[in-house]
Design an enzyme around this catalytic site. Structure first.
Site, PDB file in Angstrom:
ATOM      1  N   CYS A   1       0.819  -1.213   0.000  1.00 54.37           N
ATOM      2  CA  CYS A   1       0.000   0.000   0.000  1.00 54.37           C
ATOM      3  C   CYS A   1       0.851   1.260   0.000  1.00 54.37           C
ATOM      4  CB  CYS A   1      -0.902   0.044   1.242  1.00 54.37           C
ATOM      5  SG  CYS A   1      -1.999  -1.359   1.464  1.00 54.37           S
TER       6      CYS A   1
ATOM      7  N   ASP B   1      22.519  35.355 -17.445  1.00 51.85           N
ATOM      8  CA  ASP B   1      21.169  35.860 -17.672  1.00 51.85           C
ATOM      9  C   ASP B   1      20.974  37.196 -16.964  1.00 51.85           C
ATOM     10  OD1 ASP B   1      18.222  35.135 -18.476  1.00 51.85           O
ATOM     11  OD2 ASP B   1      18.157  35.870 -16.399  1.00 51.85           O
TER      12      ASP B   1
END
Length: 493
Positions: A34, A446
């Site tokens: 599970c 950048d």
């Protein structure tokens, strides 16, 4: 793989969603495994054992729980802890519909098949074939329960070319046939041909900052290819299934926050062909399998990033639908604004892309593939001659193999692509970051990053950005996203 049993025990008893997909609980008395959030009554500790992945649990002889459905668990971050070679192998296995032999997989990775088997046994405790079969059976179960596709189509969607083989593998893992699962999940009166659109459910581990993710993608959306309206992301797509046929359509994606999953509605696919590949691409596009807690533990040590993480606890790295598509967009976006780059990319699509009309009468475009651009000149897009030459060279390099988008290191990718004229480190790093979803990519030059890291009105220098980002490894790409988010005004890359 080693996991902490005490931590697992506390998490399953508390049904803590933060651990969903991180491990699975196998119950010795029932033979079932599970998710930690299973609503069933928790078994006694002496009756359970823990596994890091569903493949391990299934390989140990346990069958998936039909109540909590391990097939719906978010991707396990445990994969990120294994060797680089195993990670590359897993990505290659998930990037194609059909299975590959261990020998062929090893050849593509540049190692021997014996060594690859040993790595899987050492790091995952299972063979490559066992991983493939378990993941595909889990995916098939999801389609049986969540769609009305015919079982034969589901077998094909899951990578099985033989219905007999599919039934055998599925029954081995689930201890029941696909037909039995279908009868349990759907009414026999449903007309599968009328059940449109096909829906996929992409579970994730919360939190997920859906709005910032949509805002990022929406600002860069290509007209005719993708759009963001409200809280819904839509785009056209085409999938090559390896049989010389391209299946095209339109998808709509929205967030079901209460159930921690994205809902994907797919229109236009005959039989739904390509669903497994669509599933994998979308999980990468929205970065659904990332380990947020591990990333935050490193990035929060930087004061600037820490404040952004508090505002955006569900940070994701926006990916790309297709690496080649995003590479061209990055080249077009060199030294110009986001809006201008999107406009020029839109021209490329309308001039060279294939168009089609969906069922509602809306015209869509498919971003052109490298083969469709082999003779393209690009000079009619409104770019400089130098930029057009760079685009032509990149397309040619993609077609002749000098540039490939196969799994590789960041360094190898950058070396490969910067050897082409007109492509520098910023472009290489940005393609790696968005197009290839490399978490450590970092475009240090950048402008937005330099502005965010600057002080007293002065931009930081690329060397200073690289030095500061060294402490963020291996999650520098997420640091870049946070820096762009920190900018209060001005355009962001």
């Amino acid at each position: 793989m080693k996991i902490d049993a005490a931590v697992c025990s506390s998490a399953r008893l508390a049904r803590d969603r933060r651990f969903d997909g991180r491990f699975f609980t196998a119950v010795k008395t029932t033979g079932i495994f599970c998710r930690p959030i299973c609503p069933a009554r928790p078994p006694l500790e002496r009756n359970v054992t823990y596994f890091a992945t569903a493949a391990e649990a299934a390989n140990a002889g346990f069958r998936p729980c039909l109540r909590c459905r391990p097939d719906s668990a978010p991707g396990s971050p445990a994969w990120g802890l294994v060797s680089t070679t195993v990670q590359r192998a897993l990505k290659l296995m998930r990037g194609e519909r059909e299975p590959q032999s261990v020998e062929r997989l090893a050849e593509r990775l540049g190692v021997s098949s014996r060594y690859l088997r040993r790595l899987f046994a050492e790091h995952l405790g299972v063979s490559p074939l066992a991983v493939w079969q378990t993941e595909r059976a889990l995916f098939a179960f999801r389609l049986l329960r969540d769609t009305h596709l015919p079982i034969a189509d589901i077998a094909y969607e899951s990578g099985f070319n033989s219905l007999r083989r599919f039934n055998g593998v599925f029954k081995q893992i689930y201890q029941r046939t696909p037909s039995e699962v279908r009868r349990e999940g759907h009414s026999s009166r449903v007309d599968v041909r009328a059940a449109t659109p096909v829906r996929l459910y992409l579970d994730y581990r919360p939190p997920l900052d859906w709005q910032p993710l949509l805002a990022f993608l929406g600002a860069r959306a290509l007209t005719g290819v993708e759009q963001v309206e409200g809280e819904v992301y839509s785009r056209s797509f085409a999938v090559d299934t390896g049989d010389l046929v391209r299946y095209r359509g339109v998808m709509r994606v929205y967030n079901d926050a209460e159930r921690n999953r994205l809902v994907v509605e797919i229109f236009g696919q005959e039989g739904g062909t390509g669903l497994y590949l669509l599933n994998q691409r979308l999980r990468r596009l929205f970065d659904l399998d990332t380990d947020i807690e591990e990333i935050q533990a490193i990035l929060k040590e930087d004061t600037l990033l820490s404040s952004q993480l508090r505002e955006n606890p569900g940070l994701r790295l926006p990916g790309a639908w297709d690496p080649f598509e995003y590479a061209l967009r990055a080249i077009l976006g060199q030294q110009i604004s986001v809006a201008a780059a999107s406009t020029i990319a839109g021209r490329l699509v309308t001039r060279y892309g294939e168009s089609f009309v969906d069922d509602s009468g809306t015209e869509w475009f498919l971003f052109p593939q490298a083969e469709q651009l082999a003779e393209a000149d690009f000079s009619d897009l409104g770019v400089t001659r130098t930029r057009a030459k760079t685009l032509r060279e990149f397309v040619a390099a993609t077609l002749d193999g000098r540039v490939n988008f196969a799994e590789q290191s960041l360094e190898d990718w950058c070396t490969q692509v910067t050897s082409l004229p007109g492509i520098g480190d910023w472009t290489a790093q940005y393609i790696a970051m968005r197009g290839l979803s490399m978490p450590d990519a970092f475009p240090a030059s950048d402008l937005g990053i330099l502005q965010a890291l600057g002080s007293e009105g002065e931009k930081a220098k690329p060397k200073e950005a690289l030095a500061r980002a060294e402490q963020w490894r291996p999650w520098r790409a997420y640091g870049a996203i946070l820096l762009w988010q920190s900018l209060k005004s001005g355009e962001q890359k």
